[in-house]
Write a protein that holds these residues in place. Structure first.
Motif, PDB file in Angstrom:
ATOM      1  N   SER A  51       0.824  -1.207   0.000  1.00  0.00           N
ATOM      2  CA  SER A  51       0.000   0.000   0.000  1.00  0.00           C
ATOM      3  C   SER A  51       0.863   1.264   0.000  1.00  0.00           C
ATOM      4  CB  SER A  51      -0.931   0.004   1.213  1.00  0.00           C
ATOM      5  OG  SER A  51      -1.698   1.179   1.249  1.00  0.00           O
ATOM      6  N   ARG A  52       1.916   1.288   0.814  1.00  0.00           N
ATOM      7  CA  ARG A  52       2.797   2.466   0.856  1.00  0.00           C
ATOM      8  C   ARG A  52       3.466   2.704  -0.498  1.00  0.00           C
ATOM      9  NH1 ARG A  52       3.732   0.291   5.962  1.00  0.00           N
ATOM     10  NH2 ARG A  52       5.663  -0.716   5.300  1.00  0.00           N
ATOM     11  N   ARG A  53       3.782   1.629  -1.195  1.00  0.00           N
ATOM     12  CA  ARG A  53       4.370   1.776  -2.526  1.00  0.00           C
ATOM     13  C   ARG A  53       3.332   2.252  -3.533  1.00  0.00           C
ATOM     14  NH1 ARG A  53       7.303  -1.507   0.388  1.00  0.00           N
ATOM     15  NH2 ARG A  53       9.501  -1.903  -0.084  1.00  0.00           N
ATOM     16  N   LEU A  54       2.105   1.753  -3.396  1.00  0.00           N
ATOM     17  CA  LEU A  54       1.052   2.102  -4.354  1.00  0.00           C
ATOM     18  C   LEU A  54       0.586   3.549  -4.248  1.00  0.00           C
ATOM     19  CD1 LEU A  54      -1.108  -1.145  -4.318  1.00  0.00           C
ATOM     20  CD2 LEU A  54       0.404  -0.332  -6.144  1.00  0.00           C
ATOM     21  N   VAL A  55       0.847   4.184  -3.130  1.00  0.00           N
ATOM     22  CA  VAL A  55       0.502   5.601  -3.002  1.00  0.00           C
ATOM     23  C   VAL A  55       1.723   6.495  -3.178  1.00  0.00           C
ATOM     24  CG1 VAL A  55      -1.557   5.204  -1.599  1.00  0.00           C
ATOM     25  CG2 VAL A  55       0.646   5.611  -0.473  1.00  0.00           C
ATOM     26  N   GLY A  56       2.876   5.892  -3.449  1.00  0.00           N
ATOM     27  CA  GLY A  56       4.079   6.662  -3.716  1.00  0.00           C
ATOM     28  C   GLY A  56       4.833   7.121  -2.485  1.00  0.00           C
ATOM     29  N   LYS A  57       4.463   6.632  -1.302  1.00  0.00           N
ATOM     30  CA  LYS A  57       5.185   7.023  -0.082  1.00  0.00           C
ATOM     31  C   LYS A  57       6.547   6.335  -0.009  1.00  0.00           C
ATOM     32  CE  LYS A  57       1.311   8.168   2.890  1.00  0.00           C
ATOM     33  NZ  LYS A  57       0.583   7.850   4.116  1.00  0.00           N
ATOM     34  N   VAL A  58       6.615   5.141  -0.577  1.00  0.00           N
ATOM     35  CA  VAL A  58       7.864   4.373  -0.630  1.00  0.00           C
ATOM     36  C   VAL A  58       8.091   4.005  -2.088  1.00  0.00           C
ATOM     37  CG1 VAL A  58       8.995   2.214   0.067  1.00  0.00           C
ATOM     38  CG2 VAL A  58       7.542   3.452   1.701  1.00  0.00           C
ATOM     39  N   ALA A  59       9.308   4.203  -2.556  1.00  0.00           N
ATOM     40  CA  ALA A  59       9.621   3.880  -3.955  1.00  0.00           C
ATOM     41  C   ALA A  59       9.779   2.369  -4.132  1.00  0.00           C
ATOM     42  CB  ALA A  59      10.904   4.581  -4.372  1.00  0.00           C
ATOM     43  N   TRP A  60       9.354   1.893  -5.284  1.00  0.00           N
ATOM     44  CA  TRP A  60       9.588   0.489  -5.653  1.00  0.00           C
ATOM     45  C   TRP A  60      11.059   0.341  -5.972  1.00  0.00           C
ATOM     46  CZ3 TRP A  60       5.559  -2.937  -5.513  1.00  0.00           C
ATOM     47  CH2 TRP A  60       4.270  -2.426  -5.514  1.00  0.00           C
ATOM     48  N   ASP A  61      11.669  -0.790  -5.614  1.00  0.00           N
ATOM     49  CA  ASP A  61      13.051  -0.988  -6.049  1.00  0.00           C
ATOM     50  C   ASP A  61      13.057  -1.783  -7.352  1.00  0.00           C
ATOM     51  OD1 ASP A  61      13.306  -3.816  -5.575  1.00  0.00           O
ATOM     52  OD2 ASP A  61      13.896  -3.461  -3.504  1.00  0.00           O
ATOM     53  N   VAL A  62      14.193  -1.804  -8.005  1.00  0.00           N
ATOM     54  CA  VAL A  62      14.299  -2.396  -9.335  1.00  0.00           C
ATOM     55  C   VAL A  62      13.918  -3.872  -9.324  1.00  0.00           C
ATOM     56  CG1 VAL A  62      15.910  -2.921 -11.209  1.00  0.00           C
ATOM     57  CG2 VAL A  62      16.021  -0.715 -10.060  1.00  0.00           C
ATOM     58  N   ALA A  63      14.373  -4.613  -8.333  1.00  0.00           N
ATOM     59  CA  ALA A  63      14.054  -6.045  -8.251  1.00  0.00           C
ATOM     60  C   ALA A  63      12.551  -6.253  -8.094  1.00  0.00           C
ATOM     61  CB  ALA A  63      14.816  -6.691  -7.093  1.00  0.00           C
ATOM     62  N   GLU A  64      11.915  -5.429  -7.256  1.00  0.00           N
ATOM     63  CA  GLU A  64      10.461  -5.541  -7.082  1.00  0.00           C
ATOM     64  C   GLU A  64       9.735  -5.276  -8.392  1.00  0.00           C
ATOM     65  OE1 GLU A  64      10.212  -4.040  -2.426  1.00  0.00           O
ATOM     66  OE2 GLU A  64       9.907  -2.596  -4.033  1.00  0.00           O
ATOM     67  N   LEU A  65      10.174  -4.259  -9.120  1.00  0.00           N
ATOM     68  CA  LEU A  65       9.521  -3.924 -10.384  1.00  0.00           C
ATOM     69  C   LEU A  65       9.682  -5.045 -11.405  1.00  0.00           C
ATOM     70  CD1 LEU A  65      10.331  -0.131 -10.717  1.00  0.00           C
ATOM     71  CD2 LEU A  65       8.094  -1.180 -10.283  1.00  0.00           C
ATOM     72  N   GLY A  66      10.838  -5.694 -11.438  1.00  0.00           N
ATOM     73  CA  GLY A  66      11.046  -6.814 -12.352  1.00  0.00           C
ATOM     74  C   GLY A  66      10.124  -7.972 -12.037  1.00  0.00           C
ATOM     75  N   THR A  67      10.036  -8.332 -10.768  1.00  0.00           N
ATOM     76  CA  THR A  67       9.158  -9.425 -10.340  1.00  0.00           C
ATOM     77  C   THR A  67       7.702  -9.063 -10.577  1.00  0.00           C
ATOM     78  OG1 THR A  67      10.766 -10.092  -8.659  1.00  0.00           O
ATOM     79  CG2 THR A  67       8.500 -10.861  -8.361  1.00  0.00           C
ATOM     80  N   LEU A  68       7.348  -7.837 -10.257  1.00  0.00           N
ATOM     81  CA  LEU A  68       5.977  -7.370 -10.422  1.00  0.00           C
ATOM     82  C   LEU A  68       5.565  -7.358 -11.892  1.00  0.00           C
ATOM     83  CD1 LEU A  68       3.493  -6.305  -8.973  1.00  0.00           C
ATOM     84  CD2 LEU A  68       4.501  -4.029  -9.072  1.00  0.00           C
TER      85      LEU A  68
END
Length: 85
Positions: A51-68
């Protein structure tokens, strides 16, 4: 009328980028019918962390974005593309 211009700081840019990525991830999740809980399970994150990532409070990291991207069946580029103003 006077306007005050200020230089965009690194924080401003990072925040704008985080918001843009968050928007793209939310849109992809909605198109694919994926919940925050499902994304959290794939990324080994709590629903709250997603949720914190989806509202932009915490940035996604590169590994998370690849898996996602793989989980959602989209490209990483589509997740990080800047939104049109």
């Amino acid at each position: 009328m006077t306007s005050t211009l200020r230089a965009r700081t690194h924080t401003d840019v990072t925040s704008t980028q985080s918001q843009s990525v968050a928007f793209n991830v939310r849109a992809a999740m909605q198109r694919k019918g994926k919940s925050q809980a499902a994304v959290g399970a794939v990324l080994n994150l709590s629903q709250q962390a997603v949720s914190r990532r989806l509202v932009g409070k915490v940035a996604w990291d590169v590994a998370e974005l690849g898996t996602l991207a793989e989980f959602l069946g989209v490209s990483v580029a589509s997740l990080i593309r800047e939104r049109a103003a």
